[in-house]
Every structure is written in structure tokens, then in C-alpha cells.
Design a protein around this motif. Structure first.
Motif, PDB file in Angstrom:
ATOM      1  N   PHE A  20       0.809  -1.228   0.000  1.00  0.00           N
ATOM      2  CA  PHE A  20       0.000   0.000   0.000  1.00  0.00           C
ATOM      3  C   PHE A  20       0.831   1.262   0.000  1.00  0.00           C
ATOM      4  O   PHE A  20       0.329   2.343  -0.322  1.00  0.00           O
ATOM      5  CB  PHE A  20      -0.958  -0.005   1.204  1.00  0.00           C
ATOM      6  CG  PHE A  20      -0.342   0.501   2.475  1.00  0.00           C
ATOM      7  CD1 PHE A  20       0.395  -0.321   3.292  1.00  0.00           C
ATOM      8  CD2 PHE A  20      -0.498   1.837   2.834  1.00  0.00           C
ATOM      9  CE1 PHE A  20       0.975   0.156   4.459  1.00  0.00           C
ATOM     10  CE2 PHE A  20       0.081   2.319   4.003  1.00  0.00           C
ATOM     11  CZ  PHE A  20       0.820   1.488   4.808  1.00  0.00           C
ATOM     12  N   LYS A  21       2.116   1.162   0.359  1.00  0.00           N
ATOM     13  CA  LYS A  21       2.941   2.381   0.406  1.00  0.00           C
ATOM     14  C   LYS A  21       3.045   3.053  -0.961  1.00  0.00           C
ATOM     15  O   LYS A  21       3.322   4.243  -1.048  1.00  0.00           O
ATOM     16  CB  LYS A  21       4.310   2.063   0.995  1.00  0.00           C
ATOM     17  CG  LYS A  21       4.212   1.706   2.475  1.00  0.00           C
ATOM     18  CD  LYS A  21       5.553   1.609   3.161  1.00  0.00           C
ATOM     19  CE  LYS A  21       5.387   1.437   4.660  1.00  0.00           C
ATOM     20  NZ  LYS A  21       4.867   0.095   5.045  1.00  0.00           N
TER      21      LYS A  21
ATOM     22  N   ASP B 205       9.929  -2.807   2.787  1.00  0.00           N
ATOM     23  CA  ASP B 205       8.874  -2.191   1.971  1.00  0.00           C
ATOM     24  C   ASP B 205       9.039  -0.722   1.617  1.00  0.00           C
ATOM     25  O   ASP B 205       8.811  -0.321   0.483  1.00  0.00           O
ATOM     26  CB  ASP B 205       7.540  -2.320   2.714  1.00  0.00           C
ATOM     27  CG  ASP B 205       6.875  -3.637   2.429  1.00  0.00           C
ATOM     28  OD1 ASP B 205       7.411  -4.397   1.611  1.00  0.00           O
ATOM     29  OD2 ASP B 205       5.819  -3.896   3.017  1.00  0.00           O
TER      30      ASP B 205
ATOM     31  N   PRO C  91      -4.140  -2.913   9.690  1.00  0.00           N
ATOM     32  CA  PRO C  91      -2.862  -3.396  10.211  1.00  0.00           C
ATOM     33  C   PRO C  91      -1.899  -2.226  10.284  1.00  0.00           C
ATOM     34  O   PRO C  91      -1.645  -1.573   9.271  1.00  0.00           O
ATOM     35  CB  PRO C  91      -2.386  -4.396   9.145  1.00  0.00           C
ATOM     36  CG  PRO C  91      -3.465  -4.517   8.130  1.00  0.00           C
ATOM     37  CD  PRO C  91      -4.414  -3.388   8.320  1.00  0.00           C
ATOM     38  N   THR C  92      -1.378  -1.932  11.460  1.00  0.00           N
ATOM     39  CA  THR C  92      -0.571  -0.717  11.587  1.00  0.00           C
ATOM     40  C   THR C  92       0.538  -0.881  12.613  1.00  0.00           C
ATOM     41  O   THR C  92       0.437  -1.685  13.537  1.00  0.00           O
ATOM     42  CB  THR C  92      -1.476   0.496  11.939  1.00  0.00           C
ATOM     43  OG1 THR C  92      -0.724   1.701  11.835  1.00  0.00           O
ATOM     44  CG2 THR C  92      -2.059   0.387  13.324  1.00  0.00           C
ATOM     45  N   GLY C  93       1.610  -0.134  12.408  1.00  0.00           N
ATOM     46  CA  GLY C  93       2.714  -0.099  13.359  1.00  0.00           C
ATOM     47  C   GLY C  93       2.990   1.339  13.744  1.00  0.00           C
ATOM     48  O   GLY C  93       3.019   1.706  14.913  1.00  0.00           O
ATOM     49  N   ASN C  94       3.153   2.177  12.738  1.00  0.00           N
ATOM     50  CA  ASN C  94       3.492   3.581  12.968  1.00  0.00           C
ATOM     51  C   ASN C  94       2.286   4.498  13.092  1.00  0.00           C
ATOM     52  O   ASN C  94       2.421   5.706  13.153  1.00  0.00           O
ATOM     53  CB  ASN C  94       4.393   4.092  11.840  1.00  0.00           C
ATOM     54  CG  ASN C  94       5.839   3.769  12.126  1.00  0.00           C
ATOM     55  OD1 ASN C  94       6.298   3.899  13.259  1.00  0.00           O
ATOM     56  ND2 ASN C  94       6.566   3.331  11.116  1.00  0.00           N
TER      57      ASN C  94
ATOM     58  N   GLY D  86       0.256   5.336  10.864  1.00  0.00           N
ATOM     59  CA  GLY D  86       0.115   6.209   9.709  1.00  0.00           C
ATOM     60  C   GLY D  86      -1.180   5.926   8.969  1.00  0.00           C
ATOM     61  O   GLY D  86      -2.035   6.805   8.774  1.00  0.00           O
ATOM     62  N   ASP D  87      -1.331   4.668   8.561  1.00  0.00           N
ATOM     63  CA  ASP D  87      -2.470   4.283   7.756  1.00  0.00           C
ATOM     64  C   ASP D  87      -3.783   4.512   8.510  1.00  0.00           C
ATOM     65  O   ASP D  87      -4.756   5.021   7.959  1.00  0.00           O
ATOM     66  CB  ASP D  87      -2.312   2.790   7.424  1.00  0.00           C
ATOM     67  CG  ASP D  87      -2.813   2.481   6.035  1.00  0.00           C
ATOM     68  OD1 ASP D  87      -3.264   3.407   5.337  1.00  0.00           O
ATOM     69  OD2 ASP D  87      -2.750   1.300   5.652  1.00  0.00           O
TER      70      ASP D  87
ATOM     71  N   SER E  63       6.879  -5.528   8.543  1.00  0.00           N
ATOM     72  CA  SER E  63       6.635  -4.107   8.272  1.00  0.00           C
ATOM     73  C   SER E  63       5.891  -3.417   9.414  1.00  0.00           C
ATOM     74  O   SER E  63       5.661  -2.212   9.363  1.00  0.00           O
ATOM     75  CB  SER E  63       5.843  -3.941   6.971  1.00  0.00           C
ATOM     76  OG  SER E  63       6.575  -4.494   5.907  1.00  0.00           O
ATOM     77  N   MET E  64       5.507  -4.186  10.426  1.00  0.00           N
ATOM     78  CA  MET E  64       4.875  -3.574  11.597  1.00  0.00           C
ATOM     79  C   MET E  64       5.705  -3.825  12.863  1.00  0.00           C
ATOM     80  O   MET E  64       5.203  -3.671  13.965  1.00  0.00           O
ATOM     81  CB  MET E  64       3.454  -4.118  11.780  1.00  0.00           C
ATOM     82  CG  MET E  64       2.638  -4.004  10.494  1.00  0.00           C
ATOM     83  SD  MET E  64       0.867  -4.115  10.708  1.00  0.00           S
ATOM     84  CE  MET E  64       0.690  -5.634  11.616  1.00  0.00           C
TER      85      MET E  64
ATOM     86  N   HIS F 178       0.359  -9.349   7.124  1.00  0.00           N
ATOM     87  CA  HIS F 178      -0.128  -8.076   7.688  1.00  0.00           C
ATOM     88  C   HIS F 178      -1.641  -7.970   7.535  1.00  0.00           C
ATOM     89  O   HIS F 178      -2.360  -7.626   8.481  1.00  0.00           O
ATOM     90  CB  HIS F 178       0.551  -6.894   6.993  1.00  0.00           C
ATOM     91  CG  HIS F 178       2.048  -6.946   7.034  1.00  0.00           C
ATOM     92  ND1 HIS F 178       2.764  -7.719   6.158  1.00  0.00           N
ATOM     93  CD2 HIS F 178       2.954  -6.358   7.855  1.00  0.00           C
ATOM     94  CE1 HIS F 178       4.059  -7.593   6.433  1.00  0.00           C
ATOM     95  NE2 HIS F 178       4.203  -6.780   7.461  1.00  0.00           N
TER      96      HIS F 178
ATOM     97  N   THR G 144      -2.779  -4.727   2.954  1.00  0.00           N
ATOM     98  CA  THR G 144      -1.632  -3.827   2.804  1.00  0.00           C
ATOM     99  C   THR G 144      -0.523  -4.380   1.909  1.00  0.00           C
ATOM    100  O   THR G 144       0.314  -3.617   1.457  1.00  0.00           O
ATOM    101  CB  THR G 144      -1.042  -3.442   4.177  1.00  0.00           C
ATOM    102  OG1 THR G 144      -0.783  -4.622   4.919  1.00  0.00           O
ATOM    103  CG2 THR G 144      -2.004  -2.560   4.950  1.00  0.00           C
ATOM    104  N   ALA G 145      -0.478  -5.692   1.691  1.00  0.00           N
ATOM    105  CA  ALA G 145       0.594  -6.225   0.828  1.00  0.00           C
ATOM    106  C   ALA G 145       0.118  -7.457   0.080  1.00  0.00           C
ATOM    107  O   ALA G 145      -0.794  -8.171   0.522  1.00  0.00           O
ATOM    108  CB  ALA G 145       1.833  -6.570   1.651  1.00  0.00           C
TER     109      ALA G 145
HETATM  110  C1  LIG Z   1       4.220  -0.166   6.253  1.00  0.00           C
HETATM  111  C2  LIG Z   1       3.310  -1.329   6.301  1.00  0.00           C
HETATM  112  C3  LIG Z   1       2.306  -1.450   7.302  1.00  0.00           C
HETATM  113  C4  LIG Z   1       2.140  -0.469   8.437  1.00  0.00           C
HETATM  114  O1  LIG Z   1       1.881   0.853   8.036  1.00  0.00           O
HETATM  115  P1  LIG Z   1       1.786   2.040   9.112  1.00  0.00           P
HETATM  116  O2  LIG Z   1       2.317   3.241   8.417  1.00  0.00           O
HETATM  117  O3  LIG Z   1       2.610   1.626  10.249  1.00  0.00           O
HETATM  118  O4  LIG Z   1       0.361   2.209   9.466  1.00  0.00           O
HETATM  119  C5  LIG Z   1       1.445  -2.537   7.230  1.00  0.00           C
HETATM  120  N1  LIG Z   1       1.575  -3.478   6.277  1.00  0.00           N
HETATM  121  C6  LIG Z   1       2.523  -3.403   5.312  1.00  0.00           C
HETATM  122  C7  LIG Z   1       2.610  -4.472   4.302  1.00  0.00           C
HETATM  123  C8  LIG Z   1       3.421  -2.329   5.286  1.00  0.00           C
HETATM  124  O5  LIG Z   1       4.356  -2.259   4.336  1.00  0.00           O
END
Ligand SMILES: *Cc1c(COP(=O)(O)O)cnc(C)c1O
Length: 469
Positions: free
Chosen positions: A111-112, A143, A253-256, A258-259, A307-308, A386, A410-411
């Protein structure tokens, strides 16, 4: 549109300045001073628009004053025209009233691309207008690097240097970066780990003298333009499922952060979103906050959803800012104390307010694999790890069965074959046709010692389309 810092001290900026600025000078993040608010009639008139036309309607207020309507339209048509699926972000149904929004049809299958394809074009447009060149430096464990490189591939005014840990990224991820061959693209494999790479990028931002006056730009997820681009697909999905006259829920699905922050903004812009689910892996600082008001730093756990894998969420500060009535001084205080103690909690009333919209779940590797297997058995769809975390959290946390539930896909599963093959033995996800020759493509990459001066010398020797700065 004017942008202000979450810590209240840095000067306000316009879109063009924010695009080039990265972090605000007071250490905060830029956010719009006022969010646009769309009416039901406006949103109703967007139903059925092609992706790039909807993107124009949603993002136009954010770039107003910096980019003309005609230029912005052309940039968006070009950006989303490179996606392999004409629908750009198709919805796929996986159960009754349950969907996956496929955000992996861009050039790097994650998704980036939605944000970084746009960011590269916006930068080039603004830099041409200003008669400037910039250098981008970034560190990646996978990613982000490939999406940033693809986004800058055709930029006339940008040289991009992406550092990855030598022999510590997957082959698909490495090839996606190193097979993008152009004068302005520079892959550096550092003989160290991801943290070493990230440290070198940080040090380079802190002292930019090696760049001889050229501006350094960041493309990590704190960049406002990335968040802005991500709001569009929430509208795109919801309008297909009955919005604005019906509400929709999302699991992300998120880590930072952002999404999912982009989803929160879409709701504040008028989109009827019923529930937002924060889906994390074992690195669950966001889940600890949402479930118990404890935003406390922990150690890093490597997982099947790399990626998370984060310890702190760089965009969380943007939510804190709204939670505290947009009082920058309060946010600065909280962030300073978080830096000192690694812990942060907010007043109960503020936390309760946030919980009206957000739910959360942390999903471990075993549950991730089980979900991949379950969805494959139910409908033949192979999820990447993810996305599987998002689907599992959606099923556990859903408040209403009558509200459509959308998980952000997301991927593409081919990017994470380890988890997929573990979950569904024998299932070998295939590269889509436009990438089928990835393993035959020529690669270009420079291996450098784990040493700041060596890396900076390389950048200054090659930062002007391969020539010295
Ligand atoms: C970057 C990424 C995320 C997490 O995105 P956030 O910016 O942290 O919300 C989730 N899944 C995939 C495949 C990513 O590349």
C-alpha cells in the motif's frame, strides 16, 4: 491550506514547504490548521468516480494555494495510472458483509505505493517550479525503500539513496529495490543491521554539511503528504459500500499509526466511519494504549509481519494533539516526558473519548497463520501476514454485523512467502504478470562498510544524477 506543528512552537507553513520540511523545527509533526469538511451532497456526487478523480476531490483542499487544479489533476491521473489493476483499489468480499480492500496493485505490491508514487511526482513538480534539486536519504528493512525508489524513479530533480542491511532483506524486497536502474537511484547495502542504517540517516539529517548546501528530504511515514494520500482509499471503499448514507467500519494493520490515522482524518472530514480497529502484531504499543491507556515502550520482537515491527509509533503524536484540544504545549510536555521515561498515559476522560471510535487487538504469529489458513479455506483468497492480522482483529473486535467491515489489504502475499507457506503448505504465491521477470532483472547496488563517513562520501560523490554534488 496552512499547516501547524503538534508542538505549537514552529512557524506555520504552506503545503509546498511542508512537503520539503519533514519534522517541524520544534520536533513536532505538521498537521492541517483546519480540516476540510465535506457535505453529504458533495460525497454523494463522488459515488462511482474513477480513483484519480476522487483523489482530486478529496485532496484538493490540502494542496490549495501550492498546486493549480489542472496540474494536480494531471499528476493524479499519471500517479494512479501506473497501478496494474484498473480499479486501483478493488474491494474483495471474503464473508457476509466483510471485505478486503486490495491496496497492493501498485509497482511494489504494497500500500505504500499509494502515497510514494504521489510524493515523488509532487516533489518533482514543486522542485521544477522552484528550480531546486534535493537528495532523499532513507533506511529500510524492506517495503518503504522499494516504494520510495519506485516513486522517485522518473524524478528529474531528486537523487535518492536507500540504505538497507546487507544480506538481511528478503530476495523479493532486495530485487524490487536494486532492479530499479536509473542515474538518480542509489541502493546502498550497509554491512550492518537495520538500526545501523537508520542511525546513519538520522546523523545525516542532524549534520548536513556533507551535502554542500543541497537540501535533504525525508520520505518516512511522518511526511504529511503520505498521510494525505492515504485518506483517499477510505472514501473510495466506503462510497462503494453505501456511504455517505450508510456507515462503514475499517480494520487497519498498523505499526506507525500512519495508515489508521488517515482513516481517522477521513472520518473527521465527514465520511461516516463507525469503528476503526487498530490491528498490531506482538509489537503492540498501540494496542496497549487503546486497551489500557498505557503507551509504554517495550523491546522489539521480530515477527512474520516485519513491516509492523516497531517500538514506538511515529504518527501517534498527531492523534495526541487532537486528544489534547490541539494544545501544542501539552503535547510537547507529554512527548518530553515520554522520551525521558518511555511511558505515556493520558487523562481518563480523553482516553474514553478516543475509545468511542477506536478498538484494538494484538495478534501473534500463530494466530496470523491460522487466519491465513482459515480465509484460504473459506474463499480461496491468500492473505499476506499483515492483512491477516487485520482480518483477525476485524473478526474479534467487530461491534455490529450490519455495518460493512473493510480490512485494508496492505501487501501482496508474494512479498511474504515464509508466512504464507507456513500457513498453507504447498501454496506458493505467484508474482503478478507485470513482475513475473523480477528474478531475471539486472541489479545495481553498492556494498559499503558500516561507517558514517564512507556512506556520506558516497552520497556527496553521486548526489547529482550520479555525479558529485
Ligand atoms: C508499512 C506497512 C504497514 C504499516 O503501516 P503504518 O504506516 O505503520 O500504518 C502494514 N503493512 C505493510 C505491508 C506495510 O508495508
Amino acid at each position: 491550506m496552512r499547516y501547524i506543528s503538534t508542538r505549537g512552537q514552529a512557524p506555520a507553513m504552506n503545503f509546498e514547504e511542508v512537503l520539503l520540511a519533514g519534522l517541524a523545527s520544534d520536533g513536532g509533526l505538521y498537521v492541517p490548521e483546519n480540516l476540510p469538511r465535506f457535505t453529504l451532497e458533495q460525497m454523494q456526487s463522488w459515488v462511482g468516480l474513477p480513483y484519480h478523480e476522487l483523489a482530486f476531490e478529496v485532496m484538493r483542499p490540502f494542496v490549495a494555494g501550492s498546486i493549480s487544479d489542472a496540474d494536480f489533476k494531471a499528476i493524479l491521473q499519471d500517479t494512479y495510472g501506473v497501478f496494474a489493476n484498473k480499479a486501483v483499489a478493488p474491494l474483495r468480499q471474503i464473508d457476509s458483509n466483510e471485505w478486503v480492500l486490495e491496496l497492493f496493485h501498485g509497482p511494489t505490491l504494497a500500500f505504500k505505493d499509494f502515497a510514494l508514487q504521489l510524493l515523488g511526482r509532487l516533489l518533482d513538480h514543486i522542485l521544477t517550479k522552484r528550480g531546486e534539486r534535493v537528495v532523499i536519504m532513507g533506511a529500510t528493512s524492506g517495503d518503504t525503500g522499494s516504494a520510495a525508489i519506485e516513486g522517485c524513479r522518473r524524478c528529474e530533480n531528486v537523487d535518492i539513496f536507500i540504505l538497507h542491511p546487507h544480506e538481511r532483506v528478503s530476495e523479493v524486497q532486495r530485487r524490487q529495490m536494486t532492479s530499479a536502474i536509473s542515474d538518480n537511484i542509489h541502493n546502498i547495502a550497509v554491512e550492518g543491521n537495520f538500526d545501523d542504517c537508520q542511525e546513519m540517516v538520522k546523523d545525516s539529517f542532524a549534520d548536513q554539511s556533507f551535502l554542500k548546501g543541497t537540501r535533504l528530504v525525508a520520505v518516512n511515514s511522518i511526511n504529511w503528504a503520505r498521510i494525505m494520500a492515504q485518506t483517499v482509499y477510505y472514501f473510495h471503499a466506503a462510497l462503494q459500500l453505501g456511504a455517505p448514507h450508510r456507515s462503514v467500519s475499517f480494520s487497519v494493520p498498523t505499526g506507525n499509526f500512519g495508515d489508521i490515522f488517515a482513516g481517522y482524518l477521513a472520518r473527521n472530514m465527514g465520511l461516516p466511519i463507525n469503528q476503526l480497529i487498530v490491528a498490531t502484531n506482538r509489537n503492540d504499543i498501540l494496542h496497549r494504549f487503546m486497551s489500557g491507556n498505557r503507551y509504554h515502550k517495550d523491546t522489539l520482537h521480530p515477527t512474520l509481519s516485519p513491516s509492523m515491527d516497531i517500538m514506538v509509533s511515529s504518527n501517534f503524536e498527531r492523534l495526541l494533539f487532537d486528544m489534547h484540544g490541539r494544545n501544542g504545549a501539552l503535547v510537547a510536555e507529554l512527548m518530553n516526558s515520554f522520551r525521558a521515561t518511555g511511558q505515556l498515559s493520558v487523562e481518563d476522560s480523553r482516553w474514553t473519548e478516543v475509545r468511542k471510535l477506536f478498538d484494538s487487538l494484538a495478534v501473534d504469529d500463530e494466530q496470523t497463520c491460522q487466519t491465513i489458513a482459515q480465509v484460504y479455506a473459506q474463499c480461496g483468497e491468500l492473505l499476506d501476514p499483515h492483512t491477516a492480522i487485520g482480518v483477525h482483529a476485524a473478526r474479534e473486535c467487530r461491534r455490529s454485523m450490519s455495518v460493512p467491515m473493510v480490512t485494508l489489504g496492505t501487501a501482496h502475499p508474494v512479498k511474504f512467502p515464509e508466512a504464507v507457506e507456513k500457513a498453507v503448505p504447498g501454496a506458493a504465491p505467484q508474482l503478478p504478470p507485470h513482475m513475473a521477470d523480477l528474478f531475471e532483472r539486472q541489479e545495481r547496488c553498492t556494498v559499503l562498510a558500516n561507517d558514517l563517513k564512507t556512506v556520506q562520501d558516497f552520497v556527496s560523490q553521486h548526489g547529482n544524477r550520479g555525479k558529485p554534488l
